[in-house]
Design a protein around this motif. Structure first.
Motif, PDB file in Angstrom:
ATOM      1  N   ILE A 486      -7.295  72.209  50.235  1.00 45.72           N
ATOM      2  CA  ILE A 486      -7.208  71.489  48.981  1.00 45.72           C
ATOM      3  C   ILE A 486      -8.073  70.262  49.018  1.00 45.72           C
ATOM      4  N   ARG A 546     -12.648  67.829  49.307  1.00 42.45           N
ATOM      5  CA  ARG A 546     -12.555  69.235  48.921  1.00 42.45           C
ATOM      6  C   ARG A 546     -12.433  70.100  50.163  1.00 42.45           C
ATOM      7  N   ARG A 557      -4.012  79.462  48.395  1.00 40.72           N
ATOM      8  CA  ARG A 557      -4.920  78.988  47.342  1.00 40.72           C
ATOM      9  C   ARG A 557      -6.332  78.978  47.914  1.00 40.72           C
ATOM     10  N   TRP A 559      -9.065  77.539  46.857  1.00 47.38           N
ATOM     11  CA  TRP A 559      -9.642  76.198  46.907  1.00 47.38           C
ATOM     12  C   TRP A 559      -8.974  75.343  45.834  1.00 47.38           C
ATOM     13  N   ALA A 560      -9.137  74.036  45.933  1.00 45.32           N
ATOM     14  CA  ALA A 560      -8.529  73.132  44.966  1.00 45.32           C
ATOM     15  C   ALA A 560      -9.073  71.725  45.164  1.00 45.32           C
ATOM     16  N   SER A 587      -7.892  73.125  34.700  1.00 44.09           N
ATOM     17  CA  SER A 587      -7.321  71.957  35.361  1.00 44.09           C
ATOM     18  C   SER A 587      -6.114  71.457  34.563  1.00 44.09           C
ATOM     19  N   THR A 601      -6.508  73.826  40.852  1.00 44.72           N
ATOM     20  CA  THR A 601      -6.367  74.772  41.941  1.00 44.72           C
ATOM     21  C   THR A 601      -6.315  76.187  41.388  1.00 44.72           C
ATOM     22  N   THR A 602      -6.085  77.139  42.268  1.00 41.19           N
ATOM     23  CA  THR A 602      -6.189  78.545  41.895  1.00 41.19           C
ATOM     24  C   THR A 602      -4.819  79.199  41.825  1.00 41.19           C
ATOM     25  N   SER A 614      -2.435  74.729  38.497  1.00 41.36           N
ATOM     26  CA  SER A 614      -2.859  73.333  38.554  1.00 41.36           C
ATOM     27  C   SER A 614      -1.730  72.405  38.134  1.00 41.36           C
ATOM     28  N   LEU A 617       0.770  72.045  40.894  1.00 45.98           N
ATOM     29  CA  LEU A 617       0.306  71.121  41.924  1.00 45.98           C
ATOM     30  C   LEU A 617       0.479  69.673  41.468  1.00 45.98           C
TER      31      LEU A 617
END
Length: 747
Positions: A486, A546, A557, A559-560, A587, A601-602, A614, A617
């Motif tokens: 993340i 990142r 996840r 990526w985020a 987002s 995020t995914t 998202s 999160l």
């Protein structure tokens, strides 16, 4: 397979000619021949690693395509030769038999990669002599010469031993691998091999080769650059590059340890070995955020400021000559490379009238025209590099060098794309890339100041514009997130000079949007604090990191990232939130007064950006109570007077003076690094050591850095004092780091 049942292949269309056609016109120069064979070694090495043996390497199967690119042909199609069908007739030139290894002729079942290397040796002989090594007129006579005849007379020069080994009849006596063959082709004077152990080929140009090497006396790894070729102008330029770099001593310029000429008149240079990736490679992943670009560009400006002050113009500022290395916690620490075409006001000009040196798409108009240049040509190139970094695409992408040069000297302004002209550094880049040098920044320091001022809302060259004062609270240095998934972006506070604007700290406290809360929440949900990079965009501060993959709420996840913005007003926060949402579909944004939290995020497992994920999160980050303040690791060393002078004195007392000292200000901490060469401590010999002193703006910042460094350097000894300072020690033998650090801290 076609409808008729006939098999077919679709292959790359190549334009050029094979080496057989080239050598038919005459022998090749040693440098050119070895360059082609080395390229073939690289291809064969990859094939051999996959268990593939070509078995038909010969000049006609080595093709030189556009750009002097060597391509190995007929891969996977080679087969054992049917001798009965290979009988030659008058006027027919023999093909593969002349390049078949002895074991192939004998019909051995275990024909392996070394057979290809034998064929490469025979091909190399042909290229440098203009004739095949075994010139029999019939297949039988050729095979007889290969199996039992004398070894052909080898060409004079440095390749004799290479060809002799490649053509050994016993496979065990040949090069073991294609890589070993390739390294042998980079001929070096024997005295360099005595002094340096060659570890790896790092790069090769038309006039020189660069190796990763280890000094046999001391064990330090270095970059060894060796010149090839005898052209006097090239040798003079090489010698001048060494003289220029030796005059530079900036942390953002690659350092040179030694230069000289061997007994056989081969020039060489020994540089510091820096590991990283060029800006050109970085931009292949996409455009840079403006604040990250600012960090890179300011370092280039600082390196150029020193060079220009000493009468040196680089003349080839390109993304390929800007190296980004990980140093002292800064993943984008810049090293400026390659002063090979630099102009020196203290040395004779090696450029003839009308001759231009540099890379066309980054050359200033006066440089293209062959006029005498000054430091403003480097600033023009840097402006083009900045524009390219913001878009990921070169400003001048002409199909040819001629077209690019024509565009550079045109009186029309540089065609900056909308992403640049509408971006935060529009004024800086427009001024740097002015076609007339008198309209550019007058020096690197002036350009540096303009970049450091950050985004401006006024056009380039607007006269007598009142400037805001630039008082900044020292940004908080950050810590790596050890998770793999993340990106967290947090922001330091910047007070705004205008009294009419509210301070970012005067509102936005309802949800507790601050760095400490987010760090605590990240740890609570399984993501420990990460390295946080702080940026300034418009009227907001934010920080960002990142990571590529991680686990949140039990789901992977891909990526985020998370952004926390602290703006100068509620209106600015709303505007920035709207802009970010438009830029990052999927987002989730929460606005709290003058602060904005943006999570991106995914969805679980899919890897696709998802608004629901998202929001999940963002909600998780806002839960819970604010954490207690960070505690210091130690508090008894305030009176020691921990500073560089103290460390220098203690090192001398311990019999181990530092070999090199570098200093750098990074986001709220002054970094002083003492790089130690070989030495002895408590009866144990160490080949290297490193002492890093951080003098920070706050105790919390020093503690935060201690946490970050302890994760990044688990074998180091790290002590945080009550005087807002941190000492980190690493030695070759890890068990000695702690007592060595304690010895340095002694009064």
């Amino acid at each position: 397979v076609l409808d008729t049942g006939a098999p077919y292949l679709v292959m790359e269309h190549l334009e050029g000619e094979d080496l057989q056609s080239i050598v038919d016109r005459g022998p090749l120069a040693f440098d050119r021949a070895t360059r082609y064979i080395a390229a073939a070694c690289e291809v064969l090495g990859e094939a051999h690693a996959l268990g593939i043996v070509h078995r038909d390497i010969k000049p006609s199967n080595l093709f030189v395509a556009r750009g002097d690119r060597l391509v190995v042909l007929d891969f996977g199609l080679a087969k054992l030769i049917d001798l009965a069908s290979s009988v030659t007739h008058d006027g027919v030139v023999l093909g593969s038999p002349r390049y078949m290894a002895p074991e192939q002729i004998r019909g051995a079942r275990d024909v392996g990669p070394r057979a290809d290397l034998w064929s490469l040796g025979a091909t190399l002989y042909h290229l440098v002599t203009g004739r095949p090594p075994f010139p029999g007129t019939t297949i039988e006579s050729v095979f007889s010469e290969i199996l039992d005849g004398p070894i052909p007379a080898l060409p004079d020069g440095p390749l004799a031993h290479v060809i002799s080994r490649a053509l050994a009849r016993d496979p065990a006596l040949r090069f073991a691998t294609a890589r070993e063959f390739a390294l042998a082709l980079r001929t070096r004077p024997a005295e360099l091999d005595v002094r340096f152990e060659i570890l790896e080929l790092l790069g090769e140009g038309s006039h020189g080769t660069v190796y990763r090497a280890r000094h046999r006396n001391g064990g330090r790894e270095v970059a060894l650059k060796v010149l090839r070729g005898d052209a006097q102008q090239i040798r003079s330029r090489f010698a001048r590059e060494a003289a220029i770099v030796q005059r530079l001593d900036h942390p953002n310029t690659v350092r040179i340890y030694e230069s000289g000429v061997t007994s056989d008149s081969t020039p060489f240079m020994v540089f510091e070995l820096v590991r990283g990736r060029t800006l050109a490679v970085e931009l292949q992943r996409g455009a840079m955020l403006p604040a990250r670009l600012a960090r890179v560009a300011t370092q280039v400006c600082k390196a150029l400021e020193e060079a220009h002050a000493r009468g040196i113009v680089h003349r080839d500022i390109t993304p390929s000559n800007i190296l980004l290395v990980d140093y002292a916690g800064d993943a984008d620490f810049v090293k400026l490379l390659d002063f090979g075409v630099a102009a020196d006001s203290e040395a004779p000009n090696l450029t003839f009238t009308g001759q231009t040196l540099g890379t066309p798409r980054y050359m200033a108009p006066e440089q293209v025209l062959g006029e005498r240049v000054d430091g403003r040509a480097d600033l023009y190139a840097l402006g083009l590099v900045m524009a390219e970094a913001l878009t990921g695409t070169p400003v001048f992408g002409g199909s040819s060098a001629i077209a690019t040069c024509a565009a550079q000297v045109s009186p029309d302004p540089v065609p900056l794309p909308p992403a640049v002209t509408g971006g935060p550094f529009a004024a800086v880049i427009a001024r740097a890339t002015a076609k007339h040098r008198d309209h550019r920044f007058s020096n690197a320091a002036e350009m540096l100041a303009a970049i450091e001022r950050g985004p401006a809302d006024r056009p380039f060259a607007a006269p007598n514009v009142e400037r805001r004062s630039r008082t900044y609270v020292v940004p908080v240095l950050v810590a790596f997130i050890a998770l793999l998934g993340i990106t967290i972006v947090l922001l330091a506070v910047r007070p705004w000079a205008s009294d009419s604007r509210s301070s970012p700290s005067s509102s936005g406290t309802g949800k507790g949007l601050d760095e400490a809360r987010l760090r605590a929440r990240l740890a609570a949900i399984g993501w420990p604090p990460a390295e946080v990079t702080r940026d300034i965009w418009g009227r907001c501060n934010y920080m960002r990191t990142r990571h590529e993959a991680g686990v949140f709420d039990g789901h992977r996840r891909e990526w985020a990232f998370v952004v926390l913005m602290m703006c100068d007003s509620d209106a600015t926060a709303k505007s920035e939130a709207k802009r970010f949402q438009a830029s990052y579909p999927g987002s989730w944004t929460i606005i709290d007064g003058d602060r904005v939290l943006l999570a991106y995020t995914t969805a679980p497992e899919s890897g696709i950006a998802d608004e629901a994920a998202s929001k999940q999160l963002a909600d998780a980050l806002l839960e819970g109570a604010p954490p207690p303040p960070l505690a210091t690791d130690a508090a008894a060393l305030t009176a020691v007077g921990l500073d560089e002078n103290h460390l220098q004195t203690r090192l001398v007392t311990l019999g181990w003076p530092p070999a090199e000292v570098t200093r750098q200000d990074l986001a709220g901490c002054r970094h002083t690094r003492l790089r130690l060469e070989a030495g002895t401590f408590q009866g144990i010999s160490h080949k290297w050591g490193d002492v890093l002193l951080l003098e920070c703006a706050s105790q919390e910042l020093a503690s935060s850095e201690g946490q970050r460094l302890s994760r990044g350097f688990p074998n180091a000894s790290i002590t945080v004092t009550a005087s807002k300072r941190l000492l980190m020690v690493t030695l070759e033998h890890r068990g000695s780091a702690k007592p060595f650090g304690e010895a340095l801290l002694a009064p």
